[in-house]
Write a protein that holds these residues in place. Structure first.
Motif, short mmCIF file in Angstrom:
data_model
loop_
_atom_site.label_atom_id
_atom_site.label_comp_id
_atom_site.label_asym_id
_atom_site.label_seq_id
_atom_site.Cartn_x
_atom_site.Cartn_y
_atom_site.Cartn_z
N CYS A 13 -7.41 5.58 -2.79
CA CYS A 13 -6.42 4.67 -3.40
C CYS A 13 -6.98 3.25 -3.44
O CYS A 13 -7.56 2.78 -2.47
CB CYS A 13 -5.14 4.72 -2.58
SG CYS A 13 -3.95 3.45 -3.04
N TYR A 15 -5.43 0.38 -3.49
CA TYR A 15 -4.60 -0.73 -3.01
C TYR A 15 -4.93 -1.12 -1.58
O TYR A 15 -5.79 -1.94 -1.35
CB TYR A 15 -3.11 -0.40 -3.21
CG TYR A 15 -2.65 -0.60 -4.65
CD1 TYR A 15 -2.57 -1.88 -5.19
CD2 TYR A 15 -2.32 0.47 -5.47
CE1 TYR A 15 -2.16 -2.08 -6.51
CE2 TYR A 15 -1.91 0.28 -6.79
CZ TYR A 15 -1.83 -1.00 -7.30
OH TYR A 15 -1.43 -1.21 -8.60
N CYS A 16 -4.33 -0.52 -0.58
CA CYS A 16 -4.43 -1.15 0.75
C CYS A 16 -5.48 -0.49 1.64
O CYS A 16 -6.07 0.53 1.32
CB CYS A 16 -3.07 -1.20 1.43
SG CYS A 16 -2.65 0.25 2.41
N VAL A 18 -5.38 1.25 4.28
CA VAL A 18 -5.18 2.52 4.97
C VAL A 18 -6.24 3.53 4.49
O VAL A 18 -6.77 4.31 5.27
CB VAL A 18 -3.75 3.07 4.75
CG1 VAL A 18 -3.60 4.46 5.36
CG2 VAL A 18 -2.74 2.12 5.39
N GLY A 19 -6.56 3.45 3.19
CA GLY A 19 -7.65 4.30 2.69
C GLY A 19 -7.23 5.73 2.41
O GLY A 19 -7.96 6.68 2.70
N CYS A 20 -6.05 5.91 1.81
CA CYS A 20 -5.57 7.26 1.52
C CYS A 20 -6.41 7.92 0.44
O CYS A 20 -6.76 7.30 -0.56
CB CYS A 20 -4.12 7.21 1.03
SG CYS A 20 -2.99 6.57 2.26
N ILE A 48 1.29 9.83 0.11
CA ILE A 48 0.95 8.55 -0.50
C ILE A 48 2.20 7.69 -0.56
O ILE A 48 3.32 8.21 -0.43
CB ILE A 48 0.42 8.68 -1.94
CG1 ILE A 48 1.28 9.67 -2.70
CG2 ILE A 48 -1.04 9.04 -1.98
CD1 ILE A 48 1.67 9.18 -4.04
N CYS A 49 2.03 6.39 -0.78
CA CYS A 49 3.19 5.53 -0.98
C CYS A 49 3.36 5.28 -2.48
O CYS A 49 2.58 5.78 -3.29
CB CYS A 49 3.03 4.23 -0.21
SG CYS A 49 1.89 3.07 -0.96
N LYS A 51 2.68 2.83 -4.33
CA LYS A 51 1.55 2.21 -5.05
C LYS A 51 0.44 3.24 -5.32
O LYS A 51 -0.14 3.26 -6.40
CB LYS A 51 0.97 1.04 -4.26
CG LYS A 51 1.90 -0.16 -4.23
CD LYS A 51 1.29 -1.34 -3.49
CE LYS A 51 0.97 -1.04 -2.04
NZ LYS A 51 2.12 -0.57 -1.23
N GLY A 52 0.15 4.06 -4.33
CA GLY A 52 -0.90 5.06 -4.52
C GLY A 52 -0.57 5.98 -5.70
O GLY A 52 -1.43 6.30 -6.52
N HIS A 181 1.36 -1.15 4.83
CA HIS A 181 0.46 -0.04 5.18
C HIS A 181 1.33 1.20 5.35
O HIS A 181 1.40 1.78 6.44
CB HIS A 181 -0.31 -0.37 6.48
CG HIS A 181 -1.16 -1.60 6.37
ND1 HIS A 181 -0.69 -2.87 6.62
CD2 HIS A 181 -2.45 -1.76 6.00
CE1 HIS A 181 -1.66 -3.76 6.41
NE2 HIS A 181 -2.73 -3.11 6.03
N PRO A 182 2.01 1.58 4.26
CA PRO A 182 3.09 2.57 4.39
C PRO A 182 2.66 3.89 5.00
O PRO A 182 3.42 4.50 5.75
CB PRO A 182 3.57 2.76 2.94
CG PRO A 182 3.15 1.52 2.22
CD PRO A 182 1.88 1.06 2.88
N ILE A 183 1.45 4.33 4.71
CA ILE A 183 1.06 5.65 5.24
C ILE A 183 0.63 5.52 6.71
O ILE A 183 0.81 6.44 7.50
CB ILE A 183 -0.01 6.32 4.36
CG1 ILE A 183 0.56 6.52 2.94
CG2 ILE A 183 -0.49 7.64 4.93
CD1 ILE A 183 1.85 7.35 2.85
S1 SF4 Z 1 -0.67 3.38 2.07
FE1 SF4 Z 1 -0.21 3.40 -0.13
S2 SF4 Z 1 -1.33 1.63 -0.96
FE2 SF4 Z 1 -2.18 2.07 1.06
S3 SF4 Z 1 -3.94 3.39 0.65
FE3 SF4 Z 1 -2.17 4.72 1.09
S4 SF4 Z 1 -1.27 5.21 -0.91
FE4 SF4 Z 1 -2.64 3.45 -1.18
#
Ligand code: SF4
Ligand SMILES: Nc1nc2c(c(=O)[nH]1)N[C@H]1C(S)=C(S)[C@@H](COP(=O)(O)OP(=O)(O)OC[C@H]3O[C@@H](n4cnc5c(=O)[nH]c(N)nc54)[C@H](O)[C@@H]3O)O[C@H]1N2
Ligand SMILES: Nc1nc2c(c(=O)[nH]1)N[C@H]1C(S)=C(S)[C@@H](COP(=O)(O)OP(=O)(O)OC[C@H]3O[C@@H](n4cnc5c(=O)[nH]c(N)nc54)[C@H](O)[C@@H]3O)O[C@H]1N2
Ligand SMILES: [Mo]
Length: 709
Positions: A13, A15-16, A18-20, A48-49, A51-52, A181-183
């Motif tokens: 992903c 965005y953030c 966390v690195g999903c 995922i959140c 944004k992902g 950092h939702p995940i």
């Molecule tokens: S927490 Fe959301 S924005 Fe962050 S890497 Fe995971 S999916 Fe992407």
């Protein structure tokens, strides 16, 4: 042109931190890409959140930059790559001839790969300057400074995995993981809470994190809603409570005497600093009841394993280094470092901010944090690079902006948007006007690109491969689908071409993997990795040799300091540089929301995200709303000494009385027109989290800055 291969690719992903892991499925046409879950992705197990899931929406957005642009008579016109490259090389050579190499500043990008940032910093150094930096300066620079000084490495001491399994108390200060950092929050923190962990959140604003840890319906969790900028007195009150209790009842073991004795230095300094410290006065200063602070102190000190998570609310202050040092103090005196489920853990921001720092895109360090002014370190890197690296640290990115039009004459900006992201944005814009030459390499026409002489269109995250390093030091591979716009180029390709044209050699690479092979020669913590070995799981650094599996937590035996001891250093309260007064009676602080991302270049172009949150807002406490005559939902003018914005008011008890809270995501109401550009002396991070402001109702909309007052 139809895509030949429509197999989904496994990537990360954009965005953030966390690195999903996510999958991108190519459609019939280039750019017709869809998100697909990657079920057994290592960090997120397919979760995922918002944004992902929406990340693919911006890949073929109609605003994408598609061709190089050159500014002529104040207007941009399309140009060939050849013309753009010639112009860049001519101007970079001219600036070096006329003003010397330190007249250029280079901005790396935590939105791009390790290989790309590695090449950007190599390019700056080959050009002859250490003026190279990245958004970490505005983000966790102070955290990294404190962690490096007192523990050894500027990164999370632990990993999300061991924290989920082992942590009993999760102490979250100045971070909002449920939204940023939702995940990390859902996959790790909430799991730990379901297994009985207690959360203590220290934040002036109630948010989704506050609400999310009510999941188990007990009242053991706490939200300490402090005044912005009072984190030092709050932590000092916590530490003093622990020290005093230990003196009375050492048998309870609130201070881990053996750990303090064997693994740390400076305990006496802390005790001395807090000698006579008045916890009651401190609690009042923070605006938090003393009994709540004492209860939190007890929970932390008596936990088997307590972990601190630290975010922007701590780092983005003129006292950011001391803020984080005090978290380190708390962890060290209680022995909460060097074991699973403990530590001091910055939740890193951008998808690749950790890696961008690791590979040396900073003015004082080479790859792997080797100091530029350490002769031995520099020589070892020079031996691989074949040229001399300047031996004095360069300017940070905010310093570069401060010097724009003065000692800085040109900028090369890869994937940053300083006109929106740096503090006191009106002044940044004034100074950028004075620059002789600016290159902006981006995927969208940003606010910063308006100041460019040459704009280079880069391919986006989904279109190219490389590696990124997430918040817990896991290096992972990104894999590409087909390019969307024929005439865009990968950041790596652009840097190779500019470097080769400027210097003839050292920048000739065809694939990211070739760059990675060079990178790992000068970056010991990555030395044992290869693209093959990274595979789908990735590897945590440090990974010195091919057999190393990487470490889930650091400092089991000793710290990475000169003498192996963790440093305890007592710190005193330093109020924010600007405090409320009669003219500007409110404290303005800023923070993020789940649906939008940094300067909004990607998230505000995503239909899904924009539908949920189409515009900015300012949170105002009901008592302040009454005082200033603000109605919920009405547009107000928010003003500081540096500028004003027009923004919708949300009247809510989520925010503390006397504090107003807005976001940096929207260009039409850019929070950084208001923020203060005072810096932490050591880490040079700006004080985004406290400025004096006023609110006015009934004025016409204006985004213009008032005259300087
Ligand atoms: S927490 Fe959301 S924005 Fe962050 S890497 Fe995971 S999916 Fe992407
Ligand atoms: N949805 C989303 N996710 C993101 C980003 C994004 O823009 N949007 N950006 C990414 C980036 S680059 C980063 S660095 C991370 C940042 O992630 P966080 O560290 O969570 O970032 P912020 O929301 O800026 O600040 C965190 C909290 O600090 C609080 N705060 C404000 N002032 C103070 C204070 O004086 N003391 C204390 N203790 N708290 C205070 C704010 O109310 C806020 O809740 O998020 C990353 N993830
Ligand atoms: N008031 C206030 N201001 C803040 C903060 C705050 O909390 N409050 N937080 C600060 C923090 S923590 C941070 S990290 C900074 C962020 O500051 P910036 O890094 O300046 O902000 P971003 O919006 O993340 O900018 C990233 C840029 O990279 C571009 N981009 C995306 N993908 C690619 C790519 O593949 N290649 C290229 N070449 N470009 C690409 C995007 O379009 C965007 O223009 O903002 C800081 N500013
Ligand atoms: Mo950040």
């Amino acid at each position: 042109m139809a895509s030949e291969n429509r197999d989904p690719v496994k990537t990360i992903c954009p965005y953030c931190g966390v690195g999903c892991g996510i999958m991108v499925q190519p459609g019939e046409e280039p750019g017709d890409v869809r998100f697909m879950p990657w079920g057994d992705a290592p960090v997120n197990d397919g979760r995922i959140c918002i944004k992902g899931g929406a990340a693919t929406e911006v890949v073929d957005h109609e605003d994408r930059l598609t061709d190089p642009l050159i500014k002529e008579d104040g207007e941009f016109r399309e140009a060939s790559w050849e013309e753009a490259y010639e112009r860049i090389v001519d101007e970079l050579e001219r600036i070096r001839d006329e003003h010397g190499p330190d007249a250029m500043g280079f901005f790396g990008s935590s939105k791009t790969m390790n290989e790309e940032n590695y090449l950007l910093q190599k390019l700056a150094r080959r050009y002859g300057t250490n003026n190279v930096d990245n958004c970490t300066r505005m983000c966790h620079a102070s955290t990294v400074y404190a962690l490096r000084t007192s523990l050894g490495a500027g990164a999370m001491t632990n990993s999300m995995q061991d924290l989920r399994e082992e942590t009993d108390v999760i102490w979250i200060q100045g971070a909002n993981p449920a939204e940023q950092h939702p995940i990390a929050n859902s996959n790790y923190f909430r799991q730990a809470v379901l297994d009985g962990a207690t959360v203590i959140q220290v934040d002036p604003h109630a948010n989704k994190t506050t609400r999310s840890f009510k999941i188990d319906e007990t009242d053991r969790h706490q939200h300490l809603q402090l005044e912005p900028g009072t984190d030092i007195p709050l932590l000092n009150a916590v530490i003093k409570t622990i020290l005093d209790h230990h003196e009375e009842s050492p048998e309870d073991g609130w201070v881990d005497e053996a750990f303090v004795e064997e693994r740390t230095e400076g305990f006496d300094h802390l005790v001395e600093t807090l000698n006579g410290f008045d916890v009651e006065a401190a609690a009042e200063e923070c605006g938090v009841p003393l009994e709540d602070i004492e209860r939190a102190a007890e929970a932390y000190a008596t936990a088997d394993n307590a972990a601190i998570f630290t975010g922007m609310g701590m780092s983005q202050h003129a006292c950011g280094v001391d803020n984080v040092q005090n978290e380190i103090n708390l962890a060290l005196i209680t022995g909460n470092v060097g074991r699973p489920g403990t530590g001091v853990n910055p939740l890193r921001g951008q998808n690749n901010v950790q890696g961008t720092c690791d590979v040396g895109a900073m003015p004082n360090v080479l790859p792997d944090y080797q100091l530029v002014d350490d002769d031995e370190a520099r020589e070892s890197v020079e031996a691989v690079w074949g040229f001399e690296v300047p031996d004095e640290p360069g300017l940070t990115n905010v310093e570069i902006s401060h010097e724009a039009g003065n000692s800085i004459h040109g900028l090369y900006i890869m994937g940053e948007n300083p006109i929106m992201s740096e503090p006191d944005a009106n002044r940044v814009a004034e100074r950028f006007q004075k620059l002789e030459f600016v290159v902006v390499q981006d995927i969208f026409p940003t606010e910063t690109a308006e100041f460019a002489d040459v704009i280079l269109p880069a391919t986006s995250w989904a279109e190219r491969g490389g590696t990124v390093t997430n918040t817990d030091r896991r290096v992972q591979r990104m894999r590409p689908v087909e390019k969307v716009h024929e005439n865009t180029k990968h950041d790596l390709e652009i840097l190779c071409e500019v470097g080769t044209r400027l210097f003839g050699e050292g920048f000739s690479f065809d694939e990211p993997e070739e760059v990675f092979e060079e990178l790992r020669q000068v970056c010991p913590s990555y030395h044992g990795m290869s693209y093959d070995r990274l595979g789908e799981e990735g590897i945590h650094w440090p990974c010195y040799e091919p057999g190393d599996q990487g470490d889930l937590y650091l400092y089991e035996e000793s710290f990475d300091t000169d003498n192996g001891l963790g440093r305890i250093i007592g710190v005193n309260h330093q109020p924010p540089a600007e405090v409320p007064d009669d003219e500007y009676p409110l404290i303005l602080t800023t923070g993020r929301i789940e649906e939008h991302y940094n300067t909004g270049t990607m998230s505000t172009r995503s239909p899904t995200l924009n539908r949920v949150k189409p515009e900015n807002f300012v949170d105002v406490h009901p008592a302040d709303a009454e005082r200033y005559g603000v109605e919920d939902g009405e547009y107000v003018t928010l003003r500081s000494r540096r500028g004003e914005i027009r923004v919708k008011a949300q009247v809510t008890e989520d925010i503390k009385e006397g504090v107003v809270w807005t976001t940096p995501h929207f260009a039409a109401s850019a929070a950084n027109k208001l923020t203060n550009d005072v810096l932490d002396e050591r880490a040079k991070i700006p004080e985004y989290k406290a400025a004096a402001a006023e609110i006015e109702v009934g004025l016409e909309s204006t985004d213009a800055a008032p005259a300087d007052d």
